[in-house]
Design a protein around this motif. Structure first.
Motif, PDB file in Angstrom:
ATOM      1  N   ILE A 208      35.055  29.338  36.281  1.00 48.47           N
ATOM      2  CA  ILE A 208      34.775  28.803  34.939  1.00 48.47           C
ATOM      3  C   ILE A 208      35.553  27.492  34.728  1.00 48.47           C
ATOM      4  N   TYR A 209      36.760  27.447  35.281  1.00 46.71           N
ATOM      5  CA  TYR A 209      37.551  26.208  35.195  1.00 46.71           C
ATOM      6  C   TYR A 209      36.777  25.048  35.849  1.00 46.71           C
ATOM      7  N   LEU A 210      36.218  25.304  37.025  1.00 48.06           N
ATOM      8  CA  LEU A 210      35.446  24.252  37.704  1.00 48.06           C
ATOM      9  C   LEU A 210      34.206  23.870  36.887  1.00 48.06           C
ATOM     10  N   GLN A 211      33.560  24.873  36.295  1.00 46.47           N
ATOM     11  CA  GLN A 211      32.397  24.560  35.436  1.00 46.47           C
ATOM     12  C   GLN A 211      32.822  23.633  34.303  1.00 46.47           C
ATOM     13  N   GLN A 212      33.989  23.908  33.748  1.00 42.99           N
ATOM     14  CA  GLN A 212      34.460  23.074  32.630  1.00 42.99           C
ATOM     15  C   GLN A 212      34.748  21.654  33.096  1.00 42.99           C
ATOM     16  N   LEU A 213      35.389  21.522  34.274  1.00 45.72           N
ATOM     17  CA  LEU A 213      35.699  20.172  34.768  1.00 45.72           C
ATOM     18  C   LEU A 213      34.424  19.375  35.010  1.00 45.72           C
ATOM     19  N   LEU A 214      33.377  20.069  35.452  1.00 41.80           N
ATOM     20  CA  LEU A 214      32.132  19.373  35.806  1.00 41.80           C
ATOM     21  C   LEU A 214      31.120  19.362  34.657  1.00 41.80           C
ATOM     22  N   GLY A 215      31.494  19.967  33.536  1.00 39.16           N
ATOM     23  CA  GLY A 215      30.594  19.989  32.376  1.00 39.16           C
ATOM     24  C   GLY A 215      29.345  20.841  32.631  1.00 39.16           C
ATOM     25  N   LEU A 216      29.487  21.924  33.382  1.00 42.69           N
ATOM     26  CA  LEU A 216      28.325  22.777  33.690  1.00 42.69           C
ATOM     27  C   LEU A 216      28.319  23.996  32.764  1.00 42.69           C
ATOM     28  N   PRO A 217      27.130  24.550  32.494  1.00 39.05           N
ATOM     29  CA  PRO A 217      27.086  25.733  31.624  1.00 39.05           C
ATOM     30  C   PRO A 217      27.733  26.949  32.299  1.00 39.05           C
ATOM     31  N   CYS A 218      28.232  27.827  31.477  1.00 36.72           N
ATOM     32  CA  CYS A 218      28.909  29.031  32.012  1.00 36.72           C
ATOM     33  C   CYS A 218      27.951  30.222  31.914  1.00 36.72           C
ATOM     34  N   PRO A 219      27.647  30.868  33.049  1.00 32.62           N
ATOM     35  CA  PRO A 219      26.774  32.055  32.990  1.00 32.62           C
ATOM     36  C   PRO A 219      27.500  33.239  32.352  1.00 32.62           C
ATOM     37  N   GLU A 220      26.742  34.297  32.070  1.00 31.83           N
ATOM     38  CA  GLU A 220      27.369  35.563  31.685  1.00 31.83           C
ATOM     39  C   GLU A 220      27.796  36.265  32.976  1.00 31.83           C
ATOM     40  N   TYR A 221      28.808  37.114  32.873  1.00 30.97           N
ATOM     41  CA  TYR A 221      29.272  37.845  34.060  1.00 30.97           C
ATOM     42  C   TYR A 221      29.320  39.336  33.779  1.00 30.97           C
ATOM     43  N   LEU A 222      28.913  40.100  34.767  1.00 31.46           N
ATOM     44  CA  LEU A 222      29.092  41.559  34.725  1.00 31.46           C
ATOM     45  C   LEU A 222      29.647  41.963  36.079  1.00 31.46           C
ATOM     46  N   HIS A 223      30.862  42.468  36.085  1.00 27.86           N
ATOM     47  CA  HIS A 223      31.466  42.887  37.350  1.00 27.86           C
ATOM     48  C   HIS A 223      31.374  44.406  37.469  1.00 27.86           C
ATOM     49  N   VAL A 224      30.528  44.832  38.423  1.00 26.69           N
ATOM     50  CA  VAL A 224      30.288  46.272  38.585  1.00 26.69           C
ATOM     51  C   VAL A 224      31.399  46.884  39.450  1.00 26.69           C
ATOM     52  N   PRO A 225      31.637  48.190  39.272  1.00 23.86           N
ATOM     53  CA  PRO A 225      32.667  48.828  40.102  1.00 23.86           C
ATOM     54  C   PRO A 225      32.318  48.701  41.582  1.00 23.86           C
ATOM     55  N   ILE A 226      33.313  48.773  42.421  1.00 26.01           N
ATOM     56  CA  ILE A 226      33.028  48.742  43.856  1.00 26.01           C
ATOM     57  C   ILE A 226      33.061  50.172  44.400  1.00 26.01           C
ATOM     58  N   ILE A 227      32.348  50.380  45.480  1.00 27.03           N
ATOM     59  CA  ILE A 227      32.345  51.720  46.091  1.00 27.03           C
ATOM     60  C   ILE A 227      33.511  51.814  47.058  1.00 27.03           C
ATOM     61  N   VAL A 228      34.271  52.876  46.935  1.00 20.37           N
ATOM     62  CA  VAL A 228      35.392  53.064  47.869  1.00 20.37           C
ATOM     63  C   VAL A 228      35.146  54.314  48.724  1.00 20.37           C
ATOM     64  N   ASP A 229      35.752  54.328  49.907  1.00 19.44           N
ATOM     65  CA  ASP A 229      35.603  55.491  50.790  1.00 19.44           C
ATOM     66  C   ASP A 229      36.624  56.573  50.416  1.00 19.44           C
ATOM     67  N   GLN A 230      36.674  57.636  51.208  1.00 18.30           N
ATOM     68  CA  GLN A 230      37.562  58.771  50.903  1.00 18.30           C
ATOM     69  C   GLN A 230      39.023  58.339  50.769  1.00 18.30           C
ATOM     70  N   GLN A 231      39.374  57.289  51.549  1.00 17.05           N
ATOM     71  CA  GLN A 231      40.778  56.825  51.519  1.00 17.05           C
ATOM     72  C   GLN A 231      41.036  55.837  50.378  1.00 17.05           C
ATOM     73  N   GLY A 232      39.999  55.531  49.622  1.00 16.47           N
ATOM     74  CA  GLY A 232      40.179  54.597  48.512  1.00 16.47           C
ATOM     75  C   GLY A 232      39.992  53.144  48.908  1.00 16.47           C
ATOM     76  N   TYR A 233      39.508  52.885  50.132  1.00 11.81           N
ATOM     77  CA  TYR A 233      39.276  51.504  50.554  1.00 11.81           C
ATOM     78  C   TYR A 233      37.859  51.069  50.206  1.00 11.81           C
ATOM     79  N   LYS A 234      37.728  49.806  49.778  1.00 15.73           N
ATOM     80  CA  LYS A 234      36.407  49.249  49.475  1.00 15.73           C
ATOM     81  C   LYS A 234      35.522  49.326  50.717  1.00 15.73           C
ATOM     82  N   LEU A 235      34.259  49.754  50.526  1.00 21.07           N
ATOM     83  CA  LEU A 235      33.336  49.713  51.658  1.00 21.07           C
ATOM     84  C   LEU A 235      33.059  48.245  51.938  1.00 21.07           C
ATOM     85  N   SER A 236      33.367  47.797  53.118  1.00 20.41           N
ATOM     86  CA  SER A 236      33.126  46.394  53.435  1.00 20.41           C
ATOM     87  C   SER A 236      32.967  46.275  54.936  1.00 20.41           C
TER      88      SER A 236
END
Ligand code: GLU
Length: 297
Positions: A208-236
């Motif tokens: 968003i800081y970069l959008q402001q410097l460049l005068g670009l519109p800011c989108p809406e954001y939705l950050h969904v939960p991540i899926i973790v494995d049995q050990q609590g690590y992000k699936l990646s």
């Protein structure tokens, strides 16, 4: 949750082609697809292939065919970041003209020896001559507070200079940094609603800081939960999460709808993928994902 009552929603999914799609990335793809389609919006696909050392040959095509197998059909042509280098340079030049970026030759090792946190101390900020060895380009940050209201995680506010310091827009190896590319791409594709994983929540103030410097519109954001494995690590790909099972796509969609807290009726396990997707578009409700950081696979 109708975010754009007066204009068409444009969402996107932007995977990096570093391996086949695993359950965690398909989950994010499905969430962003459903959020856009449930508002009769567009859903675009971009392949974030700038980090060439991490790209895996064939992964982009594999991602596209996997999305199609799960009924996640995108609009318009696929955008590859590697085809957008002129656009990144154009906006870098704009920042250079405004004297908002500067070359930095510091290596990780040097920084580790002179500073105790990851926040860049700014040693190269006031140098007046161009270095004769390879350099990164950093953006000058100031102490402004960037606040935004995430559609799922609520209000987030960060002091840019204090939390992030001058961050890199172009790496020493010449590769455009994710933070910068994503801002330009989303602008050029007119994306106005970004659904992505919770792990990127704290990257958003920088964008968003970069959008402001460049005068670009800011989108809406939705950050969904991540899926973790049995050990609590992000699936990646880093944790070697396995590729999604293409033999029973309707079961995978059913399971993902469960993880997305959509309460899919059990009959969905016996209908076609396209019918499941139609049900999910008609019933999509992001509300149960509010304030959640992770879900267990
Ligand atoms: N390419 C990034 C990733 O695969 C996601 C970028 C974004 O959604 O902003 O993690």
């Amino acid at each position: 949750m109708l975010s754009h009552p007066d204009k068409k929603t444009i969402g996107r999914f932007a995977p990096s082609p570093t391996g086949p799609l695993h359950l965690g990335s398909l989950y994010t793809a499905l969430a962003s697809f459903l959020q856009a389609r449930s508002q009769h919006g567009k859903w675009l696909l971009r392949i974030d292939d700038l980090d060439t050392p991490r790209n895996v040959q064939g992964a982009a095509d594999n991602i596209l065919s996997t999305l199609e197998a799960f009924g996640l059909h995108w609009d318009d042509s696929v955008v590859y970041q590697s085809h957008c280098l002129d656009a990144y340079q154009f906006y870098l030049d704009e920042l250079a003209e405004k004297q908002l970026i500067y070359p930095c030759i510091c290596s990780r090792k040097t920084l580790a020896s002179i500073q105790t946190t990851d926040v860049y101390s700014g040693v190269c900020r006031n140098k007046t001559t161009l270095p004769d060895s390879p350099y990164a380009l950093r953006v000058k940050t100031d102490a402004r507070i960037i606040g935004f209201d995430d559609g799922l995680q609520g209000l987030i506010a960060r002091n840019i200079a204090e939390h992030y310091g001058d961050f890199i827009l172009k790496r020493k190896d010449g590769i455009i940094a994710y933070q910068f590319a994503v801002v330009i791409d989303d602008h050029l594709q007119q994306v106005n609603e970004i659904v992505r994983g919770f792990d990127l929540l704290m990257e958003t103030p920088k964008q968003i800081y970069l959008q402001q410097l460049l005068g670009l519109p800011c989108p809406e954001y939705l950050h969904v939960p991540i899926i973790v494995d049995q050990q609590g690590y992000k699936l990646s790909k880093q944790t070697r999460a396995s590729a999604v099972d293409l033999t029973t796509p309707q079961q995978v969609i059913f399971d993902l709808l469960g993880l997305l807290k959509q309460n899919p009726p059990s009959e969905l396990q016996r209908v076609s993928v396209n019918e499941s997707i139609s049900w999910a578009i008609a019933h999509w409700n992001a509300e149960p994902l509010t304030q959640r950081q992770q879900v267990n696979a």
